[in-house]
Design a protein around this motif. Structure first.
Motif: not given
Length: 170
Positions: A40-44
């Motif tokens: 997941q590229d935009e995982l925080t």
């Protein structure tokens, strides 16, 4: 005005016992990030934390936490009968009940949790490395429970991403 959810006594106890044993939700969120950041590229970390929080709302998870931690504490206090006392003190590799309890958590979000759990249990990143250190107390159950919570939260994230929406599990 914020909508604050009231926690049950069981949930409060499970969360407190994790904290008392040195495990924070942030520690578990870091494990979730470890498992999911490649997918997941935009995982925080915040998103990981939210999913850990959702997993901890489940009664099955709370029951596993309090059962496992109680057994670890009793082993530390030398209050179990032999041979169980020695089995838990040494975290005997053929015992397996600690993993069975962990799998009850993993099952909450489907079969992807099994692979997540197996991977993180072998890698032992972050807090899991600390919990696996036998000189830091008995965590025979806790290390597997924490890994299972992270695996379940990772599964929840994966399912949410696949459906492009949040899982309706409230």
């Amino acid at each position: 005005m914020t909508n604050v959810r009231k926690q049950t006594e069981l949930e409060q106890k499970a969360r407190q016992w994790l904290k008392d044993r040195g495990v924070t939700l942030e520690d578990i969120a870091e494990l979730v990030y470890f498992l999911q950041n490649k997918y997941q590229d935009e995982l925080t970390l915040e998103h990981c934390y939210e999913n850990v929080d959702k997993v901890l709302m489940k009664r099955e998870v709370q029951n596993a936490i309090i059962t496992g931690i109680q057994l670890d504490v009793l082993a530390e206090e030398n209050k179990l009968e032999s041979p169980l006392q020695e089995i838990l003190e040494t975290d005997e590799s053929l015992y397996g009940i600690d993993e069975v309890i962990a799998l009850s958590i993993v099952n909450v979000y489907g079969s992807i949790g099994f692979t997540n759990y197996g991977y993180i249990d072998k890698q032992k990143p972050g807090i899991l490395e600390k919990l696996n250190d036998k000189s830091q107390g008995c965590h025979t159950f806790l290390d597997d429970i924490v890994g299972a919570i992270a695996a379940a939260a990772s599964s929840r994230l994966a399912h949410s991403a696949a459906n492009e929406q949040s899982i309706d599990d409230e």
